[in-house]
Design a protein around this motif. Structure first.
Motif, mmCIF file in Angstrom:
data_model
loop_
_atom_site.group_PDB
_atom_site.id
_atom_site.type_symbol
_atom_site.label_atom_id
_atom_site.label_comp_id
_atom_site.label_asym_id
_atom_site.label_seq_id
_atom_site.Cartn_x
_atom_site.Cartn_y
_atom_site.Cartn_z
ATOM 1 N N LYS A 223 18.153 -91.922 29.135
ATOM 2 C CA LYS A 223 17.387 -92.046 27.923
ATOM 3 C C LYS A 223 18.535 -92.679 26.856
ATOM 4 O O LYS A 223 17.818 -93.543 26.227
ATOM 5 C CB LYS A 223 17.098 -90.488 27.398
ATOM 6 C CG LYS A 223 16.504 -90.712 26.174
ATOM 7 C CD LYS A 223 16.357 -89.026 25.621
ATOM 8 C CE LYS A 223 15.717 -89.047 24.032
ATOM 9 N NZ LYS A 223 15.923 -87.604 23.557
ATOM 10 N N TYR A 224 19.622 -92.227 26.692
ATOM 11 C CA TYR A 224 20.293 -92.842 25.711
ATOM 12 C C TYR A 224 20.870 -94.311 25.978
ATOM 13 O O TYR A 224 21.280 -94.771 25.153
ATOM 14 C CB TYR A 224 21.627 -91.934 25.475
ATOM 15 C CG TYR A 224 21.330 -90.568 24.830
ATOM 16 C CD1 TYR A 224 20.554 -90.682 23.673
ATOM 17 C CD2 TYR A 224 21.411 -89.177 25.281
ATOM 18 C CE1 TYR A 224 20.019 -89.462 22.969
ATOM 19 C CE2 TYR A 224 21.103 -88.130 24.927
ATOM 20 C CZ TYR A 224 20.254 -88.062 23.620
ATOM 21 O OH TYR A 224 19.810 -87.049 23.062
ATOM 22 N N GLU A 225 21.013 -94.425 27.455
ATOM 23 C CA GLU A 225 21.365 -95.989 27.660
ATOM 24 C C GLU A 225 20.269 -96.801 27.157
ATOM 25 O O GLU A 225 20.685 -98.066 26.567
ATOM 26 C CB GLU A 225 21.673 -96.045 29.261
ATOM 27 C CG GLU A 225 21.896 -97.564 29.575
ATOM 28 C CD GLU A 225 21.985 -97.477 31.127
ATOM 29 O OE1 GLU A 225 22.641 -98.030 31.908
ATOM 30 O OE2 GLU A 225 20.902 -96.942 31.841
ATOM 31 N N PHE A 226 19.266 -96.415 27.363
ATOM 32 C CA PHE A 226 17.802 -97.328 26.966
ATOM 33 C C PHE A 226 17.967 -97.342 25.407
ATOM 34 O O PHE A 226 17.703 -98.511 25.009
ATOM 35 C CB PHE A 226 16.610 -96.751 27.410
ATOM 36 C CG PHE A 226 15.642 -97.323 26.873
ATOM 37 C CD1 PHE A 226 14.922 -98.522 27.629
ATOM 38 C CD2 PHE A 226 14.637 -96.978 25.855
ATOM 39 C CE1 PHE A 226 13.744 -99.185 27.169
ATOM 40 C CE2 PHE A 226 13.527 -97.553 25.453
ATOM 41 C CZ PHE A 226 12.878 -98.911 25.960
ATOM 42 N N GLU A 227 18.107 -96.244 24.723
ATOM 43 C CA GLU A 227 18.161 -96.453 23.308
ATOM 44 C C GLU A 227 19.464 -97.427 22.736
ATOM 45 O O GLU A 227 19.144 -98.247 21.929
ATOM 46 C CB GLU A 227 18.328 -95.003 22.735
ATOM 47 C CG GLU A 227 17.060 -94.163 22.857
ATOM 48 C CD GLU A 227 17.258 -92.827 22.418
ATOM 49 O OE1 GLU A 227 18.472 -92.335 21.793
ATOM 50 O OE2 GLU A 227 16.051 -92.102 22.329
ATOM 51 N N ALA A 228 20.392 -97.278 23.431
ATOM 52 C CA ALA A 228 21.616 -98.206 23.138
ATOM 53 C C ALA A 228 21.329 -99.631 23.422
ATOM 54 O O ALA A 228 21.588 -100.315 22.295
ATOM 55 C CB ALA A 228 22.942 -97.556 23.732
#
Length: 483
Positions: A223-228
């Protein structure tokens, strides 16, 4: 000739007068304020608690390599105290022990006593207003730990931040260690690099990667990789070459000052030389011949592929005793310029097998390789070596900052071995394979079976984003560098 106390008082007066303008010039480049390392937020929190009469860690020690930003953090703390907390300049003393040592032998306790007597007409015990001591390069006072422990015990009105080379790790005593809060400043990971360069931080991704590595659960990290990645595309100045730039140059804040890359490399090389000629001497006095040997050892480590280092071969090459090679390697590790991984297995295996050595940052390895003359003709192979160093150094830094530390080993098996094996206490070992390009499952599966691991991790360009395939987790190198 001036008396010693007069020399120290003159130095104090000069610092009180000149530091405000120095801070302003050091924290501004081309009219733009420098961004701050994330560690500054914790310091601000402790300062606020101290001012508000709440519990605070008021004895903070920040060791670290040259060039990682220790002095800048002190300047930014000074600015925060003066401009945001309205602390009178007279109540903020910044000193650099190496500068004071050029004038007279540095003694922090003596300096503080002179400062308090002349500016407040008080001593440490009778001080009745809040004072902030920002002490840089503390290792030049061999008794800094004892001095600051006494200052801490005698007054609740003094807040201290002490920085120094990694040598100050070795100068703690048990009493001081119980009182101080240690916060090691390491070379930058990709999250810290982006924060300093673009004022964008991705702490959620960093934290979720740590969780992923030790639980095998990738949901938050995905999730946070996509957001980054989405956020990075919205940064106008961010380019597709940013990560390659970070891998080779971005371990130190100086790279963000728009200097020519040749200058950045030269600064890193100069920094490594100063560690050998100056910082080692704060740990143990060595001869000029051994300084030269230390430089040659660093050269050899930079030129060869990561692998087991034979002290006997180094001894023959350098024409010095094996014991001397071991002593110099130990000193280089104590400066934290390099670190080692032992072979995974029982104590007998660790005694028999040699160690592998890595640099504190892939940037150091790259700068030294370019300075000496990189002998590798295959650019992909060379990038793979830098990525392996990056993974090793990120894991090493994480192991030294986590509450529950873990151990990092290399896989000593010759057949289908992986690059690293990490283990937290008595948990099952986690094998990690690192590489440039596409990595197949055979190597990691073999190690997982051998070590009875629940899952394994592959850090390579096999996948464009985090992906869990059965019991194997694939992480792109760029994503892993946020750890």
């Amino acid at each position: 000739m001036l008396e010693r106390n007069e020399l120290i008082l003159n130095y104090i007066n000069n610092e009180l007068e000149s530091v405000p303008s120095t801070v302003n010039s050091k924290l501004t480049k081309k009219g733009i304020k420098l961004n701050t390392r994330l560690e500054l937020n914790e310091i601000k929190k402790q300062i606020d608690n101290f001012i508000d009469e709440k519990y605070a860690n008021r004895f903070i020690v920040i060791p670290g390599l040259r060039g990682v930003g220790k002095t800048t953090i002190l300047y930014q703390t000074y600015e925060y105290l003066f401009k945001e907390k309205n602390i009178p300049l007279n109540n903020i003393l910044y000193i650099s022990c190496d500068e004071l040592n050029d004038i007279t032998e540095c003694n922090i306790r003596e300096l503080v006593e002179i400062y308090l007597k002349n500016k407040f007409n008080k001593n440490i015990r009778t001080l009745n207003e809040k004072v902030f001591l920002l002490i840089d390069e503390a290792q030049y006072d061999k008794n800094w730990a004892v001095s600051n422990k006494i200052i801490f015990d005698k007054s609740d009105n003094i807040f201290m931040i002490i920085t120094g080379s990694s040598a100050i790790h070795l100068q703690y005593n048990a009493d001081a260690a119980r009182r101080l809060k240690r916060r090691v400043l390491t070379p930058l990971n990709y999250n810290q690099h982006l924060n300093l360069k673009h004022n964008q931080s991705f702490n959620n991704l960093s934290d979720s990667l740590c969780e992923l590595i030790f639980t095998g659960n990738p949901e938050k990290a995905i999730k946070y990789e996509f957001e980054a990645n989405k956020a990075l595309t919205n940064i106008v100045e961010y380019t597709s070459s940013e990560w390659d730039y970070y891998l080779k140059y971005g371990g130190f804040p100086t790279v963000n000052e728009d200097k020519p890359l040749t200058d950045v490399r030269e600064e890193i090389v100069t920094m490594t030389n100063k560690i050998i000629t100056e910082d080692i001497m704060q740990i143990k006095t060595i001869t000029s011949d051994n300084q030269a040997i230390a430089k040659r050892i660093i050269r050899q480590l930079a030129l060869q592929k990561p692998g087991e280092v034979s002290q006997h071969k180094l001894s023959n090459y350098l024409k010095t005793a094996v014991s001397n090679v071991n002593n110099i390697l130990d000193l280089l590790e104590k400066t934290e310029l390099i670190f080692h991984c032992e072979p995974f297995g029982g104590s007998s295996r660790r005694l028999k097998k040699p160690w592998k050595y890595y640099f504190a940052s892939s940037s150091i390895r790259h700068a030294l390789s370019m300075k000496i003359g990189n002998t590798m003709k295959n650019s992909e192979e060379y990038e793979g070596i830098l990525i392996e160093n990056l993974v090793a150094s990120n894991l090493f830094n994480l192991s030294n900052t986590q509450i529950n530390s873990f151990n990092i080993y290399y896989d000593p098996h010759k057949d289908k071995n992986v690059d690293f094996v990490i283990q937290d206490s008595f948990e099952n070992p986690i094998p990690i394979e690192v590489g440039r390009g596409k990595k197949k499952k055979g190597q990691i599966k073999n190690a997982m079976n051998r070590y009875d691991s629940e899952y394994g991790i592959v850090v390579a360009n096999t996948k464009s984003s985090i992906e869990k395939n059965g019991d194997i987790i694939f992480i792109p190198p760029k994503t892993f560098s946020f750890l």
